[in-house]
Design a protein around this motif. Sequence first.
Motif, PDB file in Angstrom:
ATOM      1  N   SER A   1      -4.051   9.917  14.905  1.00 31.21           N
ATOM      2  CA  SER A   1      -3.956   9.794  13.327  1.00 31.21           C
ATOM      3  C   SER A   1      -3.099  11.190  13.032  1.00 31.21           C
ATOM      4  N   PHE A   2      -2.222  10.914  11.777  1.00 32.24           N
ATOM      5  CA  PHE A   2      -1.497  12.113  11.400  1.00 32.24           C
ATOM      6  C   PHE A   2      -1.199  11.749   9.870  1.00 32.24           C
ATOM      7  N   HIS A   3      -0.785  12.910   9.319  1.00 30.58           N
ATOM      8  CA  HIS A   3      -0.115  12.664   7.887  1.00 30.58           C
ATOM      9  C   HIS A   3       0.579  13.962   7.549  1.00 30.58           C
ATOM     10  N   VAL A   4       1.861  13.673   7.693  1.00 30.26           N
ATOM     11  CA  VAL A   4       2.733  14.805   7.586  1.00 30.26           C
ATOM     12  C   VAL A   4       3.409  14.790   5.825  1.00 30.26           C
ATOM     13  N   MET A   5       3.441  15.615   5.170  1.00 31.77           N
ATOM     14  CA  MET A   5       3.861  15.564   3.753  1.00 31.77           C
ATOM     15  C   MET A   5       5.131  16.513   3.756  1.00 31.77           C
ATOM     16  N   VAL A   6       6.180  15.976   3.633  1.00 33.52           N
ATOM     17  CA  VAL A   6       7.456  16.614   3.394  1.00 33.52           C
ATOM     18  C   VAL A   6       7.504  17.066   1.729  1.00 33.52           C
ATOM     19  N   ASN A   7       7.211  18.080   1.599  1.00 33.89           N
ATOM     20  CA  ASN A   7       7.289  18.587  -0.004  1.00 33.89           C
ATOM     21  C   ASN A   7       6.051  17.930  -0.559  1.00 33.89           C
ATOM     22  N   TYR A   8       6.166  17.480  -1.838  1.00 30.36           N
ATOM     23  CA  TYR A   8       4.755  17.067  -2.494  1.00 30.36           C
ATOM     24  C   TYR A   8       5.065  15.368  -2.755  1.00 30.36           C
ATOM     25  N   THR A   9       4.148  14.544  -2.423  1.00 29.57           N
ATOM     26  CA  THR A   9       4.095  13.333  -2.902  1.00 29.57           C
ATOM     27  C   THR A   9       2.532  12.998  -3.469  1.00 29.57           C
ATOM     28  N   PRO A  10       2.392  12.109  -4.626  1.00 26.75           N
ATOM     29  CA  PRO A  10       1.076  12.051  -5.092  1.00 26.75           C
ATOM     30  C   PRO A  10       0.371  10.732  -4.529  1.00 26.75           C
ATOM     31  N   PHE A  11       0.822  10.245  -3.374  1.00 25.79           N
ATOM     32  CA  PHE A  11       0.044   8.881  -3.074  1.00 25.79           C
ATOM     33  C   PHE A  11      -0.922   9.180  -1.840  1.00 25.79           C
ATOM     34  N   VAL A  12      -1.679   8.321  -1.778  1.00 25.44           N
ATOM     35  CA  VAL A  12      -2.880   8.447  -0.889  1.00 25.44           C
ATOM     36  C   VAL A  12      -2.339   7.579   0.695  1.00 25.44           C
ATOM     37  N   PRO A  13      -2.453   8.129   1.854  1.00 25.77           N
ATOM     38  CA  PRO A  13      -2.061   7.379   2.962  1.00 25.77           C
ATOM     39  C   PRO A  13      -2.396   6.111   3.061  1.00 25.77           C
ATOM     40  N   VAL A  14      -1.720   5.209   3.632  1.00 18.56           N
ATOM     41  CA  VAL A  14      -2.368   3.834   3.701  1.00 18.56           C
ATOM     42  C   VAL A  14      -2.433   3.370   5.231  1.00 18.56           C
TER      43      VAL A  14
ATOM     44  N   LEU B   1      10.860  11.751  13.408  1.00 17.10           N
ATOM     45  CA  LEU B   1       9.514  11.701  13.047  1.00 17.10           C
ATOM     46  C   LEU B   1       8.917  10.120  12.588  1.00 17.10           C
ATOM     47  N   ILE B   2       9.655   9.434  11.993  1.00 17.45           N
ATOM     48  CA  ILE B   2       9.526   8.163  11.338  1.00 17.45           C
ATOM     49  C   ILE B   2       8.956   7.119  12.385  1.00 17.45           C
ATOM     50  N   LYS B   3       9.719   7.438  13.787  1.00  8.71           N
ATOM     51  CA  LYS B   3       9.471   6.530  15.087  1.00  8.71           C
ATOM     52  C   LYS B   3       7.868   6.323  15.142  1.00  8.71           C
ATOM     53  N   HIS B   4       7.212   7.474  14.957  1.00  9.57           N
ATOM     54  CA  HIS B   4       5.562   7.414  15.370  1.00  9.57           C
ATOM     55  C   HIS B   4       4.847   6.937  14.274  1.00  9.57           C
ATOM     56  N   ALA B   5       5.300   6.708  12.985  1.00  8.74           N
ATOM     57  CA  ALA B   5       4.594   6.387  11.938  1.00  8.74           C
ATOM     58  C   ALA B   5       4.360   5.074  11.898  1.00  8.74           C
ATOM     59  N   PHE B   6       3.290   4.665  11.069  1.00  7.90           N
ATOM     60  CA  PHE B   6       2.921   3.389  10.714  1.00  7.90           C
ATOM     61  C   PHE B   6       3.354   2.780   9.201  1.00  7.90           C
TER      62      PHE B   6
END
Length: 965
Positions: A701-714, A734-739
Amino acid sequence: MDLLGPIVEIILFFWDPISRHIGYFKDLNNNVETLKRKTKKLKRKHDEIQAEVDDAIPVGKRQKALVENWLTEFRNTENQVDSIRLELALRRICTGHSSRYTLGKRVVEKLEDIKKLNKKLKVKGVFHEVAESSRHPRVLEKQTSLPRGQQSTSERTLEEIWQCLNEEENGIIGICGMGGIGKTTLMKEINNRCTKTRNFDVVIWITVSKDLNLGLIQEEIGNRLGMKFDGNEEKGDKLFAWLKNLRYLLILDDLWETFSLTQVGIPKPDKQNRCKIAITSRSVTVCNAMGADKSIKVRALTPEEAWNLFCERCGDVVLSSEIRPVAEEVAKECSGLPLAIKTVGGAMHGKDKKEVWRNALRALKGASPEVPGMERQVFLPLKLSYDSLENDNIKSCFLYCSLFPEDHLIPIDELVRYWAMEEGFIENVNNLEEASNKGHDILERIKDACLLEKGSHGNKYVRMHDLLRDLAIWITSPSSSIEGSKFLVKAGEGLVQPPEEKMWRGVVRISLISSKIKHIQITPDCPNLISLFLNQNNQLCTIHSNFFELMPKLQILDLSTTCIESLPMSLLQLVNLRVLILRYCIDLVEVPPLGNLKELQLLDLSNSGLKNFPQGIASLVKLKRLDISWTSFTPIPYTMIYGLPSLEELRTMGRNGHVDRATFSEAVNMKRLRSLSISVSNLNGFIAHDMFHQWFSGLTSFHVMVNYTPFVPVSNKHISIGECDKIPCGIEGLIKHAFSLDLYESIGLTSLSKFQGDLKSLRHLRVSECSGVECIIDWREVGDDAFQCLQSLDLQILPNLEKVFDGGVPPPLNASLQNLRRIWVSHCEKLRSLFSSSMVEQLHQLEELTISECFQMKEIIEGDELPHNSFPKLRFLILDDLPKLESICSQRFMFLSLEEMEVISCPKLKKLHLFCSSIHQIKGKIEGKREWWERLEWEDENAKSLCSTIYKEASSEVEEEDSSE
């Protein structure tokens, strides 16, 4: 001559028996042939009678007793004849006079038996009709008292069960729910309803209960059918022979464990025999293992239904102005459980003293069995479910949930972390991921036993029914005689002072969650204390300096969401501490050096007020999870953190937690790390790193935040990119690894087409406040596998979005959008339609469609040719504040699976594509002017009347807004 007469008489006297005995020897062969002939002839008559009996049984008759006795006698005689014939065949020639004589005598005796059986056949009237009306009626009615009301919870559940029993595809139905919820009462109603229909030849009710006895089940089914079993007869075969000719409903009430239908002799229900089996159980697992085609969960009564039932049990005393307010609180404590309502209501019947009612309320709030009948009639029956849990670890996990306040949504991840960190709860695992998997499995087992409920926020929470929480508190109460760990639970009770010191001694877990304690000025002696929950005491600001001195075994300490400014030095004496949670302690400015807490495995400092990174963390060699998200540490000592040898989860999210390339290069050497949440301001250095892709793909599992976003990961693999003038270079890698992917305030983004094949694993996409976006996907520019896994699409505040999908439709063999289940579009001011009619075929999995505040939208589907059965799975439709919307689609079609709908402020909408059979139980809201409602067109004339129940005329304020558009 005088002597001759007496001599002749003497000779004649002895001659008859002598000749008979000689006949045994001399006439053996002739007698055997006669016996065979007469037995064969009588066998034909036996078979005719048995066939008549077999034909009569399925229509509800039973064989006459004399007929049953005759059939049994013949079968016994036939067996003895067969034995004689076998013995003769083995001897071939009887040379021994003694043996020949014995056989001859037996043959003559059997000839006499055959003669008697023939004589019985001639008894007048007995064999003219071999069967008579059964003493066993088709349905045995049962006493029941179901809480009534056309729209009541019980009535709705009853109708759902009845409907399932009448659906061809459902052979076995499971009715699940916690003890005392009303499963048996509902099935008694079903049983009685069968008296008014001819759906079944026979309805059989079997109460199974805790100790499963298959022989007893066979006996009860046999008795219900009027059958009798011979001592050495195979019961299963005989039951099967009878039941296979009947259309039966078998109700198995209170089933605790599975068994084989075949072994008992019960034919499996199917479409051909049209039989049904209904199972009531506290275990979903049992129903599933029995092959249930559908399981129905029985819910607690609503507050209104519960109050009505309570009043019925208590009598008029509750209607007095003095008693009623307290009585309502007492009824509320029963939490909609019919068993508890009836028990408490019966105990309080006729009690007209307010003091007595207040005492009952106190006892119920404290899970005390003082109310008459509460222990025997409520707690002990409920405890059977607890006792049935597989092992002590699972039982401990259930009891642990009582530490949270009443009606509390318990976060699953947090719960599992506690279990994983406490010795003995989750064992035989190698890391936090395995512990989490096992913890989720334990939770599912507890939920399957109907001892926990799914929370209202998806799969992230569970909830404990209030009566089950009371059961757990009763089991763990220090005053309880039940062996096991003792708890002190005062969570959510509004305490302003901590419990007296004497109450702390001897208990294993203490929960004072959500209290109003301001100061803790005691030093309790707690030699056995393992867990201490002081979280959500949002007025707590000081703790005595010696408070932790006498807690040598303490493993979990939760002080989150308190106002403490500092922690006492006695904290350092907690040498067995494994979990320290200081989350949302916004006033906390300092903590003691933590290096002495060698056993610490979880440290949560997120959203705290700490300015300086705590000293001594480098010594925490057993630390597995560290969360310093949204703290103000400047700088964060990443090099020291990356050196923690046991670290598996790291959270450093936040504006001040940006990781640079230099420190990140050391992170890839963290061999045990499986979960990572980080903030970065520049991706270039990371993407270029040689080991980046290999290491990143190994994270669970991972959460990478580039700069700031107000949303909770889904999802557990999430990328969020915010506040960018242009999309960061190399983001595709980077996106190719993400859900899941969030794009927020990314001005330079015009569409997602540039990502090409890197979107093929994406399951969730959210694009918000990106003013440059004109199109999400142009099918002419993306690969064939883009969006093949996408499940949800969320588009918010995109002022220049003109097309969601452009370039026609994906190629016929393209898998794009085949898994899309949810679309949510709001505040897209230039959007005139959502998708083309040719694209609808791609959306056969779509379940939810929400469109709001798109002020230029004129139609949802653009084009004329819709595929057959469009949107076959769409269950939720929301159209809100679409002032120019004229139609959903110009072509005729219908939403056949719709369950919930909201149509609000769509004044130009001309037609709702609804069909009455699909909306007979529709929920939701239709709101607009009366004139608009009256001129709406309908595909089905009956649909309007069915929808009228959810129509609400718009208020004058809304009408004025519509007029001004």
